[in-house]
Write a protein that holds these residues in place. Structure first.
Motif, PDB file in Angstrom:
ATOM      1  N   THR A 187       0.899  -1.574   0.005  1.00 23.55           N
ATOM      2  CA  THR A 187       0.024  -0.001  -0.188  1.00 23.55           C
ATOM      3  C   THR A 187       0.340   1.606   0.350  1.00 23.55           C
ATOM      4  OG1 THR A 187      -1.861  -1.219   1.108  1.00 23.55           O
ATOM      5  CG2 THR A 187      -1.640   1.484   1.057  1.00 23.55           C
ATOM      6  N   SER A 188       0.361   2.104  -1.062  1.00 22.31           N
ATOM      7  CA  SER A 188       1.735   3.761  -1.156  1.00 22.31           C
ATOM      8  C   SER A 188       0.940   3.812  -0.207  1.00 22.31           C
ATOM      9  CB  SER A 188       1.491   3.765  -2.719  1.00 22.31           C
ATOM     10  OG  SER A 188      -0.122   4.926  -2.217  1.00 22.31           O
ATOM     11  N   THR A 189       2.093   5.333   0.709  1.00 25.73           N
ATOM     12  CA  THR A 189       2.345   6.408   1.233  1.00 25.73           C
ATOM     13  C   THR A 189       0.990   7.145   1.013  1.00 25.73           C
ATOM     14  OG1 THR A 189       4.764   6.283   1.840  1.00 25.73           O
ATOM     15  CG2 THR A 189       3.468   8.115   2.370  1.00 25.73           C
ATOM     16  N   ARG A 190       0.822   7.193  -0.115  1.00 26.24           N
ATOM     17  CA  ARG A 190       0.310   7.953  -1.085  1.00 26.24           C
ATOM     18  C   ARG A 190      -1.422   8.124  -0.256  1.00 26.24           C
ATOM     19  NH1 ARG A 190      -2.104  12.478  -2.813  1.00 26.24           N
ATOM     20  NH2 ARG A 190      -3.967  12.276  -4.468  1.00 26.24           N
ATOM     21  N   ALA A 191      -1.927   6.719  -0.807  1.00 32.22           N
ATOM     22  CA  ALA A 191      -2.677   5.585  -0.553  1.00 32.22           C
ATOM     23  C   ALA A 191      -4.198   5.546   0.907  1.00 32.22           C
ATOM     24  CB  ALA A 191      -3.041   4.211  -1.070  1.00 32.22           C
ATOM     25  N   LYS A 192      -2.584   6.028   1.942  1.00 30.88           N
ATOM     26  CA  LYS A 192      -2.822   6.139   3.554  1.00 30.88           C
ATOM     27  C   LYS A 192      -3.107   7.104   4.154  1.00 30.88           C
ATOM     28  CE  LYS A 192       0.687   1.819   4.592  1.00 30.88           C
ATOM     29  NZ  LYS A 192       2.274   2.514   4.835  1.00 30.88           N
ATOM     30  N   GLU A 193      -3.092   8.401   2.922  1.00 32.95           N
ATOM     31  CA  GLU A 193      -3.288   9.434   3.110  1.00 32.95           C
ATOM     32  C   GLU A 193      -4.430   9.916   3.094  1.00 32.95           C
ATOM     33  OE1 GLU A 193      -0.921  11.836  -0.231  1.00 32.95           O
ATOM     34  OE2 GLU A 193       1.229  11.665   1.967  1.00 32.95           O
ATOM     35  N   LYS A 194      -5.643  11.069   3.670  1.00 31.88           N
ATOM     36  CA  LYS A 194      -6.353  11.525   3.759  1.00 31.88           C
ATOM     37  C   LYS A 194      -6.668  12.340   1.858  1.00 31.88           C
ATOM     38  CE  LYS A 194      -8.537   9.835   7.642  1.00 31.88           C
ATOM     39  NZ  LYS A 194      -8.594   9.866   9.381  1.00 31.88           N
ATOM     40  N   ALA A 195      -6.093  12.098   0.978  1.00 30.91           N
ATOM     41  CA  ALA A 195      -6.595  13.145   0.215  1.00 30.91           C
ATOM     42  C   ALA A 195      -7.976  13.472  -0.264  1.00 30.91           C
ATOM     43  CB  ALA A 195      -5.381  12.717  -1.343  1.00 30.91           C
ATOM     44  N   LEU A 196      -8.417  14.550  -0.754  1.00 33.61           N
ATOM     45  CA  LEU A 196      -9.714  14.672  -1.000  1.00 33.61           C
ATOM     46  C   LEU A 196      -9.614  14.541  -2.206  1.00 33.61           C
ATOM     47  CD1 LEU A 196      -9.952  18.339   1.070  1.00 33.61           C
ATOM     48  CD2 LEU A 196     -10.532  16.056   1.746  1.00 33.61           C
ATOM     49  N   MET A 197      -8.502  14.917  -3.367  1.00 34.70           N
ATOM     50  CA  MET A 197      -8.355  14.381  -4.742  1.00 34.70           C
ATOM     51  C   MET A 197      -7.762  13.546  -5.297  1.00 34.70           C
ATOM     52  SD  MET A 197      -7.973  18.386  -6.169  1.00 34.70           S
ATOM     53  CE  MET A 197      -9.985  18.817  -4.885  1.00 34.70           C
ATOM     54  N   PRO A 198      -7.727  13.672  -6.577  1.00 38.47           N
ATOM     55  CA  PRO A 198      -6.483  12.656  -7.174  1.00 38.47           C
ATOM     56  C   PRO A 198      -5.519  13.821  -7.287  1.00 38.47           C
ATOM     57  CG  PRO A 198      -8.002  13.267  -8.522  1.00 38.47           C
ATOM     58  CD  PRO A 198      -8.659  13.600  -7.289  1.00 38.47           C
ATOM     59  N   ARG A 199      -4.051  13.496  -7.864  1.00 39.58           N
ATOM     60  CA  ARG A 199      -3.081  14.307  -7.762  1.00 39.58           C
ATOM     61  C   ARG A 199      -2.812  14.935  -9.643  1.00 39.58           C
ATOM     62  NH1 ARG A 199       2.176  10.734  -5.419  1.00 39.58           N
ATOM     63  NH2 ARG A 199       2.611  12.054  -3.577  1.00 39.58           N
ATOM     64  N   VAL A 200      -3.548  14.888  -9.878  1.00 37.79           N
ATOM     65  CA  VAL A 200      -3.861  15.168 -11.429  1.00 37.79           C
ATOM     66  C   VAL A 200      -4.934  14.800 -11.963  1.00 37.79           C
ATOM     67  CG1 VAL A 200      -1.439  14.472 -12.559  1.00 37.79           C
ATOM     68  CG2 VAL A 200      -3.410  13.041 -12.243  1.00 37.79           C
ATOM     69  N   TYR A 217       0.183   0.312 -10.587  1.00 41.45           N
ATOM     70  CA  TYR A 217       1.588   1.755 -10.372  1.00 41.45           C
ATOM     71  C   TYR A 217       0.416   3.139 -10.210  1.00 41.45           C
ATOM     72  CZ  TYR A 217       4.689  -1.841  -9.062  1.00 41.45           C
ATOM     73  OH  TYR A 217       5.363  -3.006  -8.403  1.00 41.45           O
ATOM     74  N   PHE A 218       0.170   3.473 -11.825  1.00 45.17           N
ATOM     75  CA  PHE A 218      -0.325   4.161 -11.546  1.00 45.17           C
ATOM     76  C   PHE A 218      -1.351   5.115 -11.069  1.00 45.17           C
ATOM     77  CE2 PHE A 218      -3.289   7.389 -13.860  1.00 45.17           C
ATOM     78  CZ  PHE A 218      -2.364   8.551 -14.700  1.00 45.17           C
ATOM     79  N   ASN A 219      -2.806   3.916 -10.633  1.00 39.14           N
ATOM     80  CA  ASN A 219      -2.960   4.507  -9.866  1.00 39.14           C
ATOM     81  C   ASN A 219      -2.891   4.408  -8.757  1.00 39.14           C
ATOM     82  OD1 ASN A 219      -5.603   4.195 -11.922  1.00 39.14           O
ATOM     83  ND2 ASN A 219      -6.029   2.169 -10.229  1.00 39.14           N
ATOM     84  N   HIS A 220      -1.939   4.037  -7.552  1.00 45.37           N
ATOM     85  CA  HIS A 220      -1.672   4.867  -6.734  1.00 45.37           C
ATOM     86  C   HIS A 220      -0.296   5.791  -6.762  1.00 45.37           C
ATOM     87  CE1 HIS A 220      -1.868   0.864  -4.317  1.00 45.37           C
ATOM     88  NE2 HIS A 220      -1.066  -0.355  -5.012  1.00 45.37           N
ATOM     89  N   TYR A 221       0.181   5.645  -7.831  1.00 39.12           N
ATOM     90  CA  TYR A 221       0.619   6.527  -8.075  1.00 39.12           C
ATOM     91  C   TYR A 221       0.112   8.277  -7.729  1.00 39.12           C
ATOM     92  CZ  TYR A 221       4.384   9.723 -10.599  1.00 39.12           C
ATOM     93  OH  TYR A 221       5.723  10.489 -10.966  1.00 39.12           O
ATOM     94  N   VAL A 222      -1.337   8.014  -8.985  1.00 39.51           N
ATOM     95  CA  VAL A 222      -1.751   9.537  -9.049  1.00 39.51           C
ATOM     96  C   VAL A 222      -2.772   9.645  -8.113  1.00 39.51           C
ATOM     97  CG1 VAL A 222      -1.025  10.164 -11.162  1.00 39.51           C
ATOM     98  CG2 VAL A 222      -2.976   9.205 -10.484  1.00 39.51           C
ATOM     99  N   GLY A 223      -3.156   8.091  -7.370  1.00 36.81           N
ATOM    100  CA  GLY A 223      -4.211   8.533  -6.348  1.00 36.81           C
ATOM    101  C   GLY A 223      -5.701   8.422  -7.371  1.00 36.81           C
TER     102      GLY A 223
END
Length: 292
Positions: A102-115, A274-280
């Motif tokens: 599980t990527s570090t990004r996936a553990k964050e409570k991001a409100l939207m994807p990176r791109v 990996y792309f999905n993990h990469y951009v959220g």
């Protein structure tokens, strides 16, 4: 195509949470009233029955009635802070056979994807034809493709891999989807597991079979299971496959040419995972069933 996948609740942070989960919703009022009445009867009942109740007695009764509601409120609010999260490494390893990445990004409570997720109309010009073709084939622009279009080369590489497999690959749709489910489970990609659960059912696998594949329990088709064992090791062991697993796949009926081809199928799924993990990438289709 992962994030999957598999959640479990963390342990209670304090005993009041258990009470809080009981004393909430439609049961909160009646349960709290019963608890308050019992406390009042135990502590003040004799005074009330003997006619010796004073204002202090009734104050204590009020406190007895209020305490259950207070405990319920604090416990419930505390329980809400402990939300279900990604399945732990140990549990995921037990289910999939490989550490859950599980990527570090996936553990964050991001409100939207990176791109941004592009539509055909606002995508970069170099990506529009490819994005339009995918939308025509799949019925709409999925988030993953709209995000890939943000950098046209990313979408072009994905489309090129898919085109090569379509032109030169020998595996049928059922086998391709099984590979995608197995790799997505090892990579912990919830988006791809959701997408390929849907497409696998169209390819002839039933829902229970898709779950079995993701959980590394493909006993319903031993030959397919032998191939997926190779795919899982490729994905989970940085390309390494032990001799016993390779030999077992050959003995199950796969040729060394087919096992070589398998690498291309694993690779395209690693690319999307990996792309999905990469951009959220946010899920825009029904999630895959839980494996627990």
């Amino acid at each position: 195509m992962e994030t999957p996948d598999q959640v479990r609740r963390e342990s209670w942070t304090w005993p009041g949470e258990a009470v809080g989960l009981v004393l909430r919703g439609r049961t909160a009022g009646p349960t709290a009233a019963v608890v308050g009445t019992v406390l009042s009867a135990v502590n003040q009942g004799s005074l009330i029955l003997d006619g010796q109740a004073t204002w202090v007695t009734w104050l204590r009764v009020a406190v007895n009635d209020a305490v259950p509601y207070l405990v319920a409120s604090i416990g419930w609010l505390s329980a809400r802070r402990v939300r279900p999260g990604p399945i732990g490494v140990e549990a995921a390893t037990e289910v999939t056979g490989f550490p859950h990445r599980t990527s570090t990004r996936a553990k964050e409570k991001a409100l939207m994807p990176r791109v941004p997720v592009h539509t055909i109309g606002d995508a970069p010009q170099a990506a529009r034809d490819t994005l339009s073709g995918l939308a025509a084939r799949l019925g709409r622009v999925f988030n993953i493709h709209g995000e890939m279009a943000h950098a046209p080369v990313v979408l072009a590489v994905y489309a090129g891999m898919q085109a090569a497999i379509a032109e030169h690959g020998s595996f049928d749709a059922r086998t391709r989807e099984a590979i995608a489910l197995a790799v997505g489970a090892v990579d912990g990609c919830g988006y791809c597991q959701a997408a390929h659960t849907a497409s696998a059912r169209k390819a002839g696998l039933d829902l229970e079979q898709t779950i079995a594949i993701r959980a590394d329990r493909a006993e319903f088709d031993p030959k397919l299971g032998a191939l997926l064992a190779v795919a899982r090791q490729v994905a989970g062991q940085v390309g390494e496959v032990d001799d016993a697993t390779w030999k077992h796949a050959l003995e199950a009926g796969w040729t060394d040419t087919e096992l070589t081809e398998l690498f291309a199928h694993v690779a395209v799924n690693l690319y999307t995972n990996y792309f999905n993990h990469y951009v959220g990438t946010e899920l825009d289709l029904p999630p895959a069933p839980d494996l627990s």
